[in-house]
Write an enzyme that holds these catalytic residues in place. Structure first.
Site, short mmCIF file in Angstrom:
data_model
loop_
_atom_site.label_atom_id
_atom_site.label_comp_id
_atom_site.label_asym_id
_atom_site.label_seq_id
_atom_site.Cartn_x
_atom_site.Cartn_y
_atom_site.Cartn_z
N ASP A 10 7.10 -5.61 -1.56
CA ASP A 10 7.52 -6.87 -0.94
C ASP A 10 8.59 -7.67 -1.69
OD1 ASP A 10 5.07 -6.01 -0.02
OD2 ASP A 10 4.02 -7.87 -0.43
N GLU A 33 -1.23 -9.84 6.03
CA GLU A 33 -0.63 -10.05 4.72
C GLU A 33 0.65 -10.87 4.87
OE1 GLU A 33 -1.86 -6.27 2.05
OE2 GLU A 33 -0.20 -5.83 3.40
C1 FRU Z 1 1.92 -6.29 0.98
C2 FRU Z 1 0.99 -6.45 -0.20
C3 FRU Z 1 0.62 -7.90 -0.41
C4 FRU Z 1 0.26 -7.94 -1.87
C5 FRU Z 1 1.24 -6.96 -2.46
C6 FRU Z 1 0.74 -6.18 -3.62
O1 FRU Z 1 2.74 -5.17 0.91
O2 FRU Z 1 -0.15 -5.64 -0.01
O3 FRU Z 1 -0.40 -8.38 0.43
O4 FRU Z 1 0.39 -9.21 -2.43
O5 FRU Z 1 1.60 -6.07 -1.43
O6 FRU Z 1 1.73 -5.36 -4.15
#
Ligand code: FRU
Length: 504
Positions: A31, A208
């Site tokens: 992300d 998310e």
């Molecule tokens: C989304 C996610 C988020 C989390 C992060 C961990 O891709 O799963 O929810 O904060 O990646 O790397």
């Protein structure tokens, strides 16, 4: 790993390296995090494993840019520590030192992220770090966490300043409950619960990475009072998107306490407008905060990947890339207000000398487009179709012996689609297969297709910004041809192809 995949991996290090999309020099990213503009720099933080090309040891990597296109990667900004990994979150410019982390003369950057406990039972809570030197070094707040409600999963805080209520607002998810919770604060350290949104829309997978994005409305000239802003709430879902994972959007308003979704006339209208991107590879997008005034529109960027196969993409020692930055706008349609997207306008600055085919008529069949010296692995294509009798027409990009990625308009079904079933190497057959498609508002009318081709990605947008499809592809290096095609009928249009300059 099978031999074929192994060979791809060996060759794929640099040959799939995006030339004008952000990718890290080495190691894994997911992300985008902490997107903020500050003192002449756009910051891009990102989920990063500093030790390898698989997910793990999550920390915040960092890059800066003066134009959102040319990125300079900097050392890790916020590393994992013995207690927590650093999951997704945001950065704000604390102009008036409300947090007390600054020294009252200079603005302080404050990162609000999820600390994920490094113990088998887990546990997630929101934490802070701050920087007094333009994001170059960060100090974790000694009294972390600042928002802990005792859950195993509670993450991805997006914080922004809400002027009318003069406080910070956080959107954060309770993934398993399909709820975005809103919290308010005057100092970023103490948070009060304001409201919850959800479950709504797609709830087949965990939620998310929420973002709540304001679209200010122009001032009403009659009484000088600003009309209510419109707001878009975006939240990703881990399942239920046709490509697996994806971003769903809700349009409505935010009164400082709660998000109220527009009423949507019928279920069909609700679901077709729901996905920000109908391709498989656009996830965890967030918008830049504190954008300078010359930006007329919000700008976001997404992780151009999919948790279904991200760990198997054939690239090493780097893994993962971002989409192009995209401007967001609202579109009024008979079915309600929708989110439109177009590539950041400044992307046009990367275009080289165009190849142009003014008005042409394409008969049924396939036509090879003569690209001359232009490299078919890095293109922007604009095909404006004015009239067509064909039942289906489209383009084949990265075309070579036995493979091509198909982008087509099926007028009979009223769909725009992208098909990568024969696009080259497949990282994970089950999750990869299938044609991604989106319903067109006016399938019989004229249509402009804008296609962005970089070394391992294809982004397709309609000229009006109504439809977007993003897909990764891993073709043979020699597959560089561009073809147009029409089925049972003809097509008239104008085609322009630009080579795109590398930004790395
Ligand atoms: C989304 C996610 C988020 C989390 C992060 C961990 O891709 O799963 O929810 O904060 O990646 O790397």
């Amino acid at each position: 790993m099978n031999t074929e995949a192994h060979t791809e991996l060996e060759q794929g290090g640099e040959r799939f390296r995006p030339q004008w999309h952000f990718s890290p020099e080495k190691h894994w990213i997911n992300d985008p995090n902490g997107l903020v503009w500050f003192e002449g720099e756009y910051h891009l933080f990102f989920q990063y494993n500093p030790f390898g090309d698989q997910w793990g040891h999550m920390s915040w990597g960092h890059a800066v840019s003066a134009d959102l296109l040319h990125w300079q990667e900097l050392p890790v900004a916020i590393p994992e520590d013995e207690r927590v990994s650093i999951f997704s979150g945001s950065v704000v410019v604390d102009q008036h030192n409300s947090s007390g982390f600054g020294d009252d003369t200079d603005a302080v950057l404050v990162a609000i992220y999820t600390g994920c406990k490094r113990v088998p039972e887990g546990g997630q809570a929101q934490e802070l770090a701050y920087s007094l030197d333009r994001g170059r070094s960060w100090t974790k707040y000694a009294a972390n966490p600042v928002l802990d409600i005792g859950l195993r999963d509670f993450r991805d805080p997006k914080v922004f300043w809400h002027g009318p209520t003069a406080r910070w607002v956080m959107a954060v998810v309770r993934p398993d409950d399909h709820v975005v919770s809103f919290y308010g604060s005057h100092n970023l350290r103490e948070w009060q619960h304001l409201s919850d949104f959800g479950p709504a829309g797609e709830v087949g997978g965990i939620w998310e990475c929420p973002d709540l994005i304001e679209f200010p409305s122009s001032t009403n000239a009659d009484d000088g009072v600003a009309a209510h802003s419109r707001w878009v709430l975006k939240v990703d879902t881990f399942a239920g998107h046709p490509g697996g994972t994806g971003a769903q959007v809700f349009v409505g308003r935010f009164d400082g306490t709660r998000f109220i979704q527009d009423s949507v006339a019928d279920e069909a209208a609700r679901t077709t407008g729901m996905w920000a991107d109908h391709g498989s590879d656009f996830y965890a997008a967030i918008a830049w905060g504190n954008l300078p005034a010359h930006h007329a529109a919000p700008v976001w960027i997404g992780w151009m990947n999919n948790h279904g196969y991200a760990k198997r993409t054939p690239t090493s020692p780097w893994r993962g890339a971002m989409s192009v930055p995209r401007e967001l706008f609202l579109r009024e349609t008979p079915a309600g207000t929708r989110v439109g997207q177009r590539p950041l306008r400044a992307l046009q600055g990367l275009r080289g000398e165009p190849l142009q085919w003014p008005t042409h008529t394409l008969q049924a069949g396939e036509t090879l487009v003569d690209l001359g010296e232009v490299d078919g692995r890095s293109l922007e294509i604009e095909w404006s179709v004015t009239t067509a009798t064909a039942s289906e027409f489209g383009l084949q990009v990265r075309s070579g012996p036995g493979e091509a990625t198909l982008i087509g308009v099926c007028r009979r079904r009223g769909m725009l689609f992208i098909d990568r079933q024969h696009s080259g190497f497949v990282p994970h057959a089950e999750r990869w297969a299938g044609r991604r498609e989106v319903a067109l508002e006016d399938p019989q009318g004229p249509i402009t297709l804008r296609v962005l081709v970089d070394r391992c990605s294809v982004e397709v947008l309609t000229g009006d910004g109504a439809a977007v499809l993003t897909e990764l592809v891993f073709p043979a290096d020699a597959s560089r041809a561009l073809r147009l095609y029409a089925l049972s009928g003809e097509v008239q249009g104008r085609l322009t192809v630009w080579p795109m300059a590398a930004t790395r």
